[in-house]
Each structure stands twice: as structure tokens, then as C-alpha cells.
Design a protein around this motif. Structure first.
Motif, PDB file in Angstrom:
ATOM      1  N   ALA A 128      11.922  14.714  23.761  1.00 49.77           N
ATOM      2  CA  ALA A 128      10.709  14.702  22.936  1.00 49.77           C
ATOM      3  C   ALA A 128      11.045  14.388  21.480  1.00 49.77           C
ATOM      4  N   VAL A 129      12.173  14.917  21.006  1.00 52.79           N
ATOM      5  CA  VAL A 129      12.615  14.617  19.644  1.00 52.79           C
ATOM      6  C   VAL A 129      12.919  13.127  19.521  1.00 52.79           C
ATOM      7  N   LEU A 130      13.611  12.584  20.514  1.00 49.86           N
ATOM      8  CA  LEU A 130      13.929  11.151  20.497  1.00 49.86           C
ATOM      9  C   LEU A 130      12.663  10.299  20.481  1.00 49.86           C
ATOM     10  N   ASP A 131      11.662  10.697  21.256  1.00 51.05           N
ATOM     11  CA  ASP A 131      10.395   9.958  21.282  1.00 51.05           C
ATOM     12  C   ASP A 131       9.736   9.965  19.907  1.00 51.05           C
ATOM     13  N   ALA A 132       9.756  11.120  19.249  1.00 57.28           N
ATOM     14  CA  ALA A 132       9.139  11.236  17.927  1.00 57.28           C
ATOM     15  C   ALA A 132       9.872  10.366  16.911  1.00 57.28           C
ATOM     16  N   LEU A 133      11.191  10.398  16.959  1.00 54.13           N
ATOM     17  CA  LEU A 133      11.977   9.594  16.023  1.00 54.13           C
ATOM     18  C   LEU A 133      11.836   8.102  16.315  1.00 54.13           C
ATOM     19  N   ALA A 134      11.724   7.748  17.593  1.00 52.91           N
ATOM     20  CA  ALA A 134      11.533   6.345  17.973  1.00 52.91           C
ATOM     21  C   ALA A 134      10.195   5.832  17.442  1.00 52.91           C
ATOM     22  N   SER A 135       9.188   6.689  17.493  1.00 53.66           N
ATOM     23  CA  SER A 135       7.868   6.305  16.977  1.00 53.66           C
ATOM     24  C   SER A 135       7.926   6.055  15.472  1.00 53.66           C
ATOM     25  N   TRP A 136       8.637   6.916  14.751  1.00 50.46           N
ATOM     26  CA  TRP A 136       8.787   6.731  13.302  1.00 50.46           C
ATOM     27  C   TRP A 136       9.569   5.448  13.007  1.00 50.46           C
ATOM     28  N   SER A 137      10.649   5.223  13.741  1.00 47.30           N
ATOM     29  CA  SER A 137      11.457   4.020  13.526  1.00 47.30           C
ATOM     30  C   SER A 137      10.643   2.759  13.785  1.00 47.30           C
ATOM     31  N   ALA A 138       9.796   2.804  14.806  1.00 49.94           N
ATOM     32  CA  ALA A 138       8.930   1.659  15.113  1.00 49.94           C
ATOM     33  C   ALA A 138       7.958   1.410  13.958  1.00 49.94           C
ATOM     34  N   TYR A 139       7.466   2.482  13.376  1.00 52.63           N
ATOM     35  CA  TYR A 139       6.565   2.372  12.219  1.00 52.63           C
ATOM     36  C   TYR A 139       7.283   1.697  11.050  1.00 52.63           C
ATOM     37  N   VAL A 140       8.498   2.153  10.762  1.00 52.04           N
ATOM     38  CA  VAL A 140       9.263   1.609   9.644  1.00 52.04           C
ATOM     39  C   VAL A 140       9.598   0.135   9.875  1.00 52.04           C
ATOM     40  N   THR A 141      10.091  -0.195  11.051  1.00 49.64           N
ATOM     41  CA  THR A 141      10.472  -1.588  11.317  1.00 49.64           C
ATOM     42  C   THR A 141       9.260  -2.511  11.319  1.00 49.64           C
ATOM     43  N   ALA A 142       8.116  -2.013  11.774  1.00 50.02           N
ATOM     44  CA  ALA A 142       6.898  -2.836  11.763  1.00 50.02           C
ATOM     45  C   ALA A 142       6.488  -3.160  10.324  1.00 50.02           C
ATOM     46  N   GLU A 143       6.564  -2.168   9.443  1.00 50.32           N
ATOM     47  CA  GLU A 143       6.202  -2.401   8.043  1.00 50.32           C
ATOM     48  C   GLU A 143       7.215  -3.318   7.366  1.00 50.32           C
ATOM     49  N   LEU A 144       8.486  -3.199   7.732  1.00 47.77           N
ATOM     50  CA  LEU A 144       9.496  -4.096   7.174  1.00 47.77           C
ATOM     51  C   LEU A 144       9.259  -5.532   7.638  1.00 47.77           C
ATOM     52  N   SER A 145       8.889  -5.707   8.882  1.00 43.32           N
ATOM     53  CA  SER A 145       8.592  -7.047   9.401  1.00 43.32           C
ATOM     54  C   SER A 145       7.395  -7.644   8.673  1.00 43.32           C
ATOM     55  N   THR A 146       6.391  -6.807   8.391  1.00 44.37           N
ATOM     56  CA  THR A 146       5.225  -7.265   7.631  1.00 44.37           C
ATOM     57  C   THR A 146       5.646  -7.684   6.224  1.00 44.37           C
ATOM     58  N   ALA A 147       6.560  -6.930   5.628  1.00 41.41           N
ATOM     59  CA  ALA A 147       7.047  -7.247   4.282  1.00 41.41           C
ATOM     60  C   ALA A 147       7.777  -8.590   4.270  1.00 41.41           C
ATOM     61  N   ILE A 148       8.518  -8.867   5.325  1.00 43.81           N
ATOM     62  CA  ILE A 148       9.228 -10.148   5.419  1.00 43.81           C
ATOM     63  C   ILE A 148       8.230 -11.293   5.549  1.00 43.81           C
ATOM     64  N   GLU A 149       7.209 -11.097   6.376  1.00 44.72           N
ATOM     65  CA  GLU A 149       6.181 -12.134   6.560  1.00 44.72           C
ATOM     66  C   GLU A 149       5.434 -12.402   5.261  1.00 44.72           C
ATOM     67  N   ALA A 150       5.272 -11.363   4.460  1.00 43.14           N
ATOM     68  CA  ALA A 150       4.560 -11.493   3.179  1.00 43.14           C
ATOM     69  C   ALA A 150       5.485 -11.950   2.054  1.00 43.14           C
ATOM     70  N   ARG A 151       6.748 -12.231   2.400  1.00 47.06           N
ATOM     71  CA  ARG A 151       7.759 -12.677   1.438  1.00 47.06           C
ATOM     72  C   ARG A 151       8.077 -11.618   0.377  1.00 47.06           C
ATOM     73  N   GLU A 152       7.845 -10.371   0.727  1.00 46.12           N
ATOM     74  CA  GLU A 152       8.250  -9.286  -0.163  1.00 46.12           C
ATOM     75  C   GLU A 152       9.745  -8.987   0.002  1.00 46.12           C
ATOM     76  N   LEU A 153      10.281  -9.375   1.146  1.00 45.82           N
ATOM     77  CA  LEU A 153      11.703  -9.231   1.438  1.00 45.82           C
ATOM     78  C   LEU A 153      12.227 -10.579   1.927  1.00 45.82           C
ATOM     79  N   PRO A 154      13.520 -10.855   1.762  1.00 44.31           N
ATOM     80  CA  PRO A 154      14.085 -12.134   2.199  1.00 44.31           C
ATOM     81  C   PRO A 154      13.890 -12.361   3.697  1.00 44.31           C
ATOM     82  N   PRO A 155      13.694 -13.589   4.119  1.00 47.14           N
ATOM     83  CA  PRO A 155      13.449 -13.888   5.538  1.00 47.14           C
ATOM     84  C   PRO A 155      14.602 -13.482   6.456  1.00 47.14           C
ATOM     85  N   ARG A 156      15.799 -13.408   5.943  1.00 48.77           N
ATOM     86  CA  ARG A 156      16.947 -13.052   6.780  1.00 48.77           C
ATOM     87  C   ARG A 156      17.292 -11.557   6.695  1.00 48.77           C
ATOM     88  N   THR A 157      16.371 -10.771   6.200  1.00 48.47           N
ATOM     89  CA  THR A 157      16.603  -9.330   6.113  1.00 48.47           C
ATOM     90  C   THR A 157      16.894  -8.752   7.497  1.00 48.47           C
TER      91      THR A 157
END
Length: 200
Positions: A128-157
Motif C-alpha cells: 500500500a505504501v508503494l502504491d501511494a508513492l507510485a501515485s505521487w511519482s506519476a504525478y511528478v513525472t506527468a507535471e515534468l512532462s508537461t513542463a517539457i512540452e511547454a518548453r519550461e524545461l529542455p526537451p532532453r530532460t
């Protein structure tokens, strides 16, 4: 007593047990939870406490689920209004750092503490702890991917690497706040997050 009232009272009692257990587990750990201590604190019988869950493990899982929901409402839910990408992530980590410093019957991030407590203990609680942490990690990576698409971060991040580093900052902040009582820890953590999320 009407059946409807009985169901409502049962739910209220269960919620009261979970709240008390969460407070105890925040200082003694989930494994340190004892039915006897809960029963004494709540002025209930041991049978009355365990009867709502069936086993100590089921109680631990219920407490963990409550902690996950508390974290969701306290951290990502408060960042919803921010622009997707680096702004939202900065807000989310800022809320997480604030959460670590608050005292709601306990201090620090409960999920972070439980992750350390159960990292080497296979079983439903660890899962259950792993599931909770996986959900948070998915949230973080999704926002980072959005930042890359918006050119807020380098495309090769390297999204996975950056997520690892951001979460590492949060873990270090929680330890510094709780273990070392470092008053500068929140500020240092925010600086680190800002530096990681600024495009070179």
C-alpha cells in the motif's frame, strides 16, 4: 436506535479510531500501534476497537489510507490552481514542505516515515505504501512532462532522474525538520526545488 443511526454511529466510531491511531502511529510508527493503547485512549474495549477492522493489519491499512487522503488534500489538491508544469510542481513541493512543519497532533510527513518503517517488510502494508508513492511519482513525472512540452524545461530532460532528485530533496527536508530540528531546512529545500526546476 434506528438502523440508519446505527450505521452512522458505527462509521463515526471507526473514523474516531482511525484518527486516534494516526496520531499514535505518527510518533510510535504503524508497527508500534497497539489495540490496548487505542482502547485506553478511546475509552473502549479491545474487542470494540478491533471489531471495526478485524485485525491489526487491517487497522494499519485503514490508517495508511487516511494518511494518503490527508496528504492528497494537503499537497496536490492545493496546487490544482497553479499552471501545469513547473509552477504547479513548485507549488506542490512548497505545500509538502509546509506540511512537514505543521503540527496536527504529529509532525513531519507520515507517508515518508511509514515508507522508511516498512521498506524492508514485505506484505500488504508495504504494498500500500508503494502504491501511494507510485501515485505521487506519476504525478511528478506527468507535471515534468508537461513542463517539457511547454518548453519550461529542455526537451532532453531526464524526467525520471529529475523526479528522483526532487523527491530526494523532500526526503532530506523531512529528516532535517524532524530529526535535526533545523529551522533552515524548509528554506534550503525550497531553494533546491527551485534550482532543479529552472531551465539552464
Amino acid at each position: 436506535m434506528s438502523p440508519r443511526k446505527s450505521v452512522a454511529e458505527t462509521a463515526a466510531t471507526r473514523s474516531r479510531i482511525i484518527d486516534s491511531a494516526l496520531t499514535l502511529a505518527s510518533t510510535d510508527g504503524l508497527e508500534g500501534l497497539t489495540i490496548g493503547r487505542l482502547a485506553t485512549d478511546l475509552e473502549m474495549s479491545k474487542a470494540g476497537v478491533i471489531g471495526h477492522f478485524g485485525s491489526k493489519e487491517a487497522l494499519q491499512l485503514a490508517v495508511l489510507a487516511a494518511a494518503v487522503e490527508r496528504f492528497r488534500l494537503r499537497v496536490p489538491a492545493r496546487a490544482v490552481g497553479a499552471r501545469p508544469g513547473t509552477e504547479r510542481l513548485t507549488r506542490a513541493f512548497d505545500e509538502w514542505i509546509d506540511y512537514m512543519t505543521e503540527v496536527e497532533g504529529h509532525g513531519g510527513c507520515f507517508l515518508t516515515s511509514v515508507a522508511s518503517e516498512f521498506d524492508g517488510r514485505p506484505g500488504p502494508v508495504r504494498d500500500a505504501v508503494l502504491d501511494a508513492l507510485a501515485s505521487w511519482s506519476a504525478y511528478v513525472t506527468a507535471e515534468l512532462s508537461t513542463a517539457i512540452e511547454a518548453r519550461e524545461l529542455p526537451p532532453r530532460t531526464d524526467v525520471e532522474q529529475l523526479a528522483f532528485e526532487l523527491n530526494g530533496v523532500a526526503l532530506a527536508a523531512n529528516q532535517s525538520i524532524q530529526l535535526h530540528r533545523d529551522p533552515q531546512a524548509p528554506t534550503r529545500a525550497r531553494r533546491a526545488v527551485a534550482r532543479l526546476l529552472i531551465a539552464p
